[in-house]
Design a protein around this motif. Sequence first.
Motif, PDB file in Angstrom:
ATOM      1  N   CYS A 206     -21.447 -85.073  10.054  1.00 38.36           N
ATOM      2  CA  CYS A 206     -20.015 -85.397  10.104  1.00 38.36           C
ATOM      3  C   CYS A 206     -19.725 -86.598   9.218  1.00 38.36           C
ATOM      4  N   HIS A 279     -12.980 -88.228  15.021  1.00 35.60           N
ATOM      5  CA  HIS A 279     -13.359 -86.832  15.145  1.00 35.60           C
ATOM      6  C   HIS A 279     -13.821 -86.496  16.562  1.00 35.60           C
ATOM      7  N   VAL A 282     -11.438 -84.747  19.124  1.00 35.13           N
ATOM      8  CA  VAL A 282     -11.129 -83.310  19.201  1.00 35.13           C
ATOM      9  C   VAL A 282     -11.770 -82.700  20.446  1.00 35.13           C
ATOM     10  N   MET A 304      -7.106 -84.825  12.853  1.00 36.63           N
ATOM     11  CA  MET A 304      -8.127 -83.790  12.706  1.00 36.63           C
ATOM     12  C   MET A 304      -7.527 -82.429  13.022  1.00 36.63           C
ATOM     13  N   ASN A 306      -8.714 -78.186  12.930  1.00 37.31           N
ATOM     14  CA  ASN A 306      -9.677 -77.124  12.660  1.00 37.31           C
ATOM     15  C   ASN A 306      -8.945 -75.858  12.239  1.00 37.31           C
ATOM     16  N   ILE A 324     -16.313 -80.842  12.402  1.00 38.79           N
ATOM     17  CA  ILE A 324     -15.789 -81.304  13.686  1.00 38.79           C
ATOM     18  C   ILE A 324     -16.302 -80.412  14.806  1.00 38.79           C
ATOM     19  N   GLY A 330     -13.210 -78.176   9.335  1.00 35.32           N
ATOM     20  CA  GLY A 330     -12.537 -79.358   9.860  1.00 35.32           C
ATOM     21  C   GLY A 330     -11.825 -80.117   8.756  1.00 35.32           C
ATOM     22  N   TYR A 331     -10.504 -80.251   8.886  1.00 39.74           N
ATOM     23  CA  TYR A 331      -9.684 -80.987   7.923  1.00 39.74           C
ATOM     24  C   TYR A 331      -9.408 -82.376   8.486  1.00 39.74           C
ATOM     25  N   GLU A 332      -9.576 -83.388   7.639  1.00 40.11           N
ATOM     26  CA  GLU A 332      -9.256 -84.761   8.049  1.00 40.11           C
ATOM     27  C   GLU A 332      -8.175 -85.337   7.148  1.00 40.11           C
TER      28      GLU A 332
END
Length: 535
Positions: A206, A279, A282, A304, A306, A324, A330-332
């Motif tokens: 991660c 993260h 989530v 975060m 998904n 994530i 997983g978009y941050e």
Amino acid sequence: MGRTTVALGLDFGTESVRALLIDTEGTQRGIGQADYAHGQIVDRLPDSDAYLPERYALQAPGDWIDSAADAIAAAMREAGLPAEAIVGIGVDFTSCTMLPTRADGTPLCCLEPFQKTPLAWPKLWKHHGALEQTEHMNAVARQRDESFLNRYGGTIGLEWFFPKMLETIDHAPLVAEAAEVWLEAGDWFVWQLVGGPAESLTRSTCQAGYKAMWSSTEGYPSQEYFAAVNLRLAEAVANRLPGVMRAPGESAGGLSAAMAERFGLVAGTPVSTAIIDAHAAVPGVGAAEPGALVMVLGTSSCHMLNAAELREVPGVAGVVEGGILPGLFGYETGQAAVGDAFAWLRRLLGLDSFDTLAAEAMQLPPGAEGVRCLDWMNGCRTPLMDGSLRGRFAGLGLNHGPAHLYLALMEASAFGLRWIVELLRDHGVPINRVIATGGLPHHNRAFVEVYADVLNTDIEVHPSSQGPATGAAVLGMIAAGPQATGFATVADAAAAMADVPAADRDVLHPRSERAAAYDDLYAEYRRWADDVVKS
């Protein structure tokens, strides 16, 4: 009576660490918090009269161990449970917070030759000293058309791992030469918990995926790229990043005897691979499905999301497969100053709290009667990925007071979030649900109300103010294994320990009249932002 099964979640924030004990049904058994003795080191190093350069933000690694011990002791006292009840330990940490060490894990800042060298100390996530290095790395990557840029919205971030390494190589070469291991603070702490040689230390996929441009298919960027940037950086990447990549929830090993004694726990207790603090929220709010945008609102904000598919989105801080939750992309995204910006305004106004001011601000109409704000007090993370940008107020008149400034700042933060949401949706990433967690939504409800109005969407406030700590505990359960906990997957544990039934959710609804007014104000914000960037 059956055995109580509890996991310990350690949540390392910017100012303090929280220790949370939670059982398999999601019942909080005990919690403790301890501030770091040195907090954020932004003015001077401990025992030094010399001021740090602008944009520096450092920490003391000994604080992490000492404060964790205090927080765990407090949580154990409240829980009244034997240490044997704890089946697993999870760790989340601010990122990218990173440090150089010797091969035995000793931080260089703890060695006499380097105690007064700032860049030998851990660089906190918000350390912004690597402006030149970030620009150089981006220029080389774009010139070479490096494929890894596509996963990061086209930009390497100022707060990331390799720019901070290169900053040390450029400005403190003796530190860089002495560094035998470079690693994230979360990985360092897990290494201290389980012990072992540097070659077998656990590195979090991660942290590496989002902050060090690592992927499971390509690894780190190529040696050719690093050599084009700086030959000493290429050497350090090749020889000074030992360890084994593991995903959060995978066991990094058992708690060492020395650390078990230090923390009053049982030697051999499984320790999860670290995860980025935001993260961890989530699984910490039970949001295991794609399309749920989880906002951790604190000093900064991190969002975060998904999704089932990979999309290239300009300005996104990273897209990592399984970064994530397993099986999802997983978009941050994030905003570099939220709680920090509010605290700055509170100090500027000489206030002890925002309680009265919040009530006054919410009586004002949208637009704060002409006061406008850009929320870039610590740069713009998403979508511009530019830490050099700075915030602004405009439209001030003699009729305006503190409440106008406060509302304008809240609105600017909400406009920044709307920009992020629109960016994701415009590029085919669905958002079906918005959840707020972290400390800020619980003691600043007016702020979340403004968010709901500006987004014109429902926002759920998760009942726990300890989303990241809960998520860390979920991962501690997974590290312990299904034979100890009954949980086979992160999603199973998250649903049992953190989800809230739909009928019981605390939902803030947008107010239609204010939401309509914010459409034009948001468009004005975007025009102003464009003008500032171009100027």
